[in-house]
Design a protein around this motif. Sequence first.
Motif, mmCIF file in Angstrom:
data_model
loop_
_atom_site.group_PDB
_atom_site.id
_atom_site.type_symbol
_atom_site.label_atom_id
_atom_site.label_comp_id
_atom_site.label_asym_id
_atom_site.label_seq_id
_atom_site.Cartn_x
_atom_site.Cartn_y
_atom_site.Cartn_z
ATOM 1 N N ALA A 68 7.805 -11.667 -19.263
ATOM 2 C CA ALA A 68 8.218 -12.665 -18.268
ATOM 3 C C ALA A 68 7.400 -12.571 -16.993
ATOM 4 C CB ALA A 68 9.703 -12.498 -17.948
ATOM 5 N N HIS A 69 6.792 -11.409 -16.726
ATOM 6 C CA HIS A 69 6.011 -11.215 -15.511
ATOM 7 C C HIS A 69 4.528 -11.432 -15.729
ATOM 8 C CE1 HIS A 69 9.430 -8.282 -14.173
ATOM 9 N NE2 HIS A 69 9.798 -9.561 -14.138
ATOM 10 N N ILE A 70 4.125 -11.736 -16.958
ATOM 11 C CA ILE A 70 2.710 -11.910 -17.275
ATOM 12 C C ILE A 70 2.397 -13.395 -17.298
ATOM 13 C CG2 ILE A 70 0.943 -11.547 -19.031
ATOM 14 C CD1 ILE A 70 2.359 -8.989 -19.814
ATOM 15 N N GLN A 71 1.434 -13.787 -16.461
ATOM 16 C CA GLN A 71 1.118 -15.201 -16.302
ATOM 17 C C GLN A 71 0.258 -15.748 -17.437
ATOM 18 O OE1 GLN A 71 2.511 -17.007 -13.904
ATOM 19 N NE2 GLN A 71 3.512 -15.178 -13.052
ATOM 20 N N ALA A 80 -4.654 -9.947 -22.763
ATOM 21 C CA ALA A 80 -5.067 -9.354 -24.036
ATOM 22 C C ALA A 80 -6.566 -9.121 -24.074
ATOM 23 C CB ALA A 80 -4.633 -10.250 -25.191
ATOM 24 N N ALA A 81 -7.336 -10.058 -23.503
ATOM 25 C CA ALA A 81 -8.783 -9.900 -23.465
ATOM 26 C C ALA A 81 -9.192 -8.689 -22.634
ATOM 27 C CB ALA A 81 -9.429 -11.169 -22.911
ATOM 28 N N GLU A 109 -5.561 5.408 -17.029
ATOM 29 C CA GLU A 109 -6.288 5.181 -15.779
ATOM 30 C C GLU A 109 -7.012 3.846 -15.804
ATOM 31 O OE1 GLU A 109 -9.764 7.395 -13.098
ATOM 32 O OE2 GLU A 109 -9.030 8.293 -14.944
ATOM 33 N N ALA A 110 -7.633 3.510 -16.948
ATOM 34 C CA ALA A 110 -8.367 2.245 -17.046
ATOM 35 C C ALA A 110 -7.422 1.046 -16.954
ATOM 36 C CB ALA A 110 -9.155 2.208 -18.356
ATOM 37 N N ILE A 142 -2.611 -5.211 -13.426
ATOM 38 C CA ILE A 142 -1.909 -6.343 -14.028
ATOM 39 C C ILE A 142 -0.414 -6.169 -13.834
ATOM 40 C CG2 ILE A 142 -1.468 -7.588 -16.173
ATOM 41 C CD1 ILE A 142 -4.201 -6.637 -17.148
ATOM 42 N N VAL A 143 0.221 -7.167 -13.241
ATOM 43 C CA VAL A 143 1.662 -7.154 -13.072
ATOM 44 C C VAL A 143 2.332 -7.407 -14.418
ATOM 45 C CG1 VAL A 143 3.618 -8.259 -11.902
ATOM 46 C CG2 VAL A 143 1.453 -7.970 -10.693
ATOM 47 N N GLY A 144 3.335 -6.609 -14.745
ATOM 48 C CA GLY A 144 4.040 -6.762 -16.019
ATOM 49 C C GLY A 144 3.719 -5.690 -17.026
ATOM 50 N N LEU A 145 2.696 -4.869 -16.733
ATOM 51 C CA LEU A 145 2.365 -3.731 -17.594
ATOM 52 C C LEU A 145 2.868 -2.453 -16.927
ATOM 53 C CD1 LEU A 145 -1.277 -4.519 -18.782
ATOM 54 C CD2 LEU A 145 0.872 -4.966 -19.959
ATOM 55 N N ASN A 146 3.561 -1.623 -17.705
ATOM 56 C CA ASN A 146 4.153 -0.414 -17.153
ATOM 57 C C ASN A 146 3.969 0.740 -18.132
ATOM 58 O OD1 ASN A 146 5.754 -1.575 -14.698
ATOM 59 N ND2 ASN A 146 6.275 -2.920 -16.409
#
Length: 637
Positions: free
Chosen positions: A114-117, A123-124, A161-162, A168-172
Amino acid sequence: MNLPPAPPPLPPEASPVRSTPRAALRRPPPRQPDHHRQMRTRLGFATFGFAVLFGAVAVTLADRTVINPASSAIAQPRPLPRAEPPVTRAEIVDRNNEVLAVTVRGRALYARPAHIQDPEAVAALLHPILPHLDRERLVARLSPPYVFAYIDRFITPRQEEAINALGIVGLNFETAERRTYPRGRDAAHVLGLVDVDNQGLFGAERWFDERLRVDRNALRLSLDIRVQRELRETLAHTVERFSGIGGVAMLMDVNTGEMLGMASLPDFSGADPAGSPPGNRFHRAVEGVYEPGSTMKLLTAAMALELGTVQMHSGFDASRPIRFGRHSISDFRGKNRWLALPEIIAYSSNIASAHMAMTVGTGRHREFLARFGIARHQRLGIELPESAAILLPGERDWRDIHTMTIGFGHGVSITPLHVINSAATLANGGLFRTPTILAQPDGAEREGTRVISERTSHQMRRLMRIAVTEGSARGANAPGYFVGGKTGTALKPNPGGRGYSTDRRVSAFVGVFPMHAPRYAVYLMVDEPRPRADTGPFATAGVVAAPAARRVIERVAPILGLVPETERLAEIEQSLHVPLQPGRPRAPAAAPMAAPRQPAARPAPAIAPSLPEVAPIRRTSLPQGAIQTAEGRHAAP
């Protein structure tokens, strides 16, 4: 005469005053300068300040050491940082405490779609960092309707780290665990695997699943990883050399039932299970059921000796096939004569073995096999959940023909584990022990159930030895280790269940060493071996499995602390020797009355053609109706 002028008169205040004692007492003190008064004031304030400071220190010290010592920094040191909680699954180690399976802690990547635009753009960016993930599936997991989705359950610190650097917002990230197997393919089938939630799927991981999650102490198995590696390497070499589709190699302690090694091919790597086909997880040693072939003749001989229907000097007529309807039981390159018991084992006679089984009868035959765990739908209690049940006729369906064919190893399908455990029982003095993959305390004796007498066990050790020195298993004769055993080659049933294949076989050897003081049992089997130019038209157990077993013995015996016996070679050989044709023992001459002597076993009558046909009866490329074991000239069963 001129006189100097008189001095001018002094002012009144400067007039000299005559000093008298009274005047001196009344004189006021001289006035001090102003800077002296300031210095005194400053010193007073400083003194007062130091007094207050030292008083505060004294009060604090008294409070921390006398009044309230619990809060003292000396009495109670500063607490250390909290240790990281232990992993949720205990280690698995071998008998020498070499780590076989361990859980490591890392990081997992998850997404809040929901937080990923832009899922495709994210994915790329992620795919170059996590190239093992499928890009299309990655886009789907980053998109609605997912509310929460794991992207990767375990990533390296460099990957974390990479990904963090992408912002990116939405990745945790969260703390994760992964089960790893440092030994790769070694003992993969015994260890098994866990799923993504660290729950056991098969093997020891599943059998001991609760134990591994509750008790954090390492689980110690009976395996010796050094032995395990030698078994696998020898088996892989033999399977490749004879173009087989798979195989089994095992080593067991005959006195405790501990499995020191269990190799099954094809196998898989615990570090990368997805890199092998799912079929490679099939554990042939405990899941596969095969007709044992001539290795079963050891049980037939032990049964007849234990029940008293034969003696070492007894024998049977093997000059004629046993007819059964349109079929018959015959020998491959048979001697076509009467055979004594040692010759029956050495030359692996089907005819004589069938006759010997019939002297016992169907009921006692079935009961004797059950002592060794060979009964309908019976499973050995080893700690592996995939252990298979054997295939055997039921009590109501058991006929004379079953006793005859099972007597030489056909018409019954058992696991390789049944074969090696039976051989260990025959050689260890007659005590049946359930095989185990758990390490037993050093020096502890494991209880067993007596299934044959020590006398019968001693006789069987001599028969097993003669099969290696004079019979089909010569290839297994490792000098100085006094190996005894039996080869067995069985044709495999056709896929449709009708009849037997003429070119698909199982070639196996089971043995024990050293026979004068049994310590270890060895089993080696190759599934569907093919003949080679240097072995002629044969791919039988004598040319396939027996030499491989010798290689195993010569390589693992030194690891286990056994060295070839050379000093007492003749003495030990004499203690194990039995003639191929033992003479009938004479009655004592001084006895006033000769005890009734048990007659020698008589050949069982040929089966009448009127009996109904009972499957399975093997058909081979011999003339119609001939049934035999597929063994070579120098490698009888």
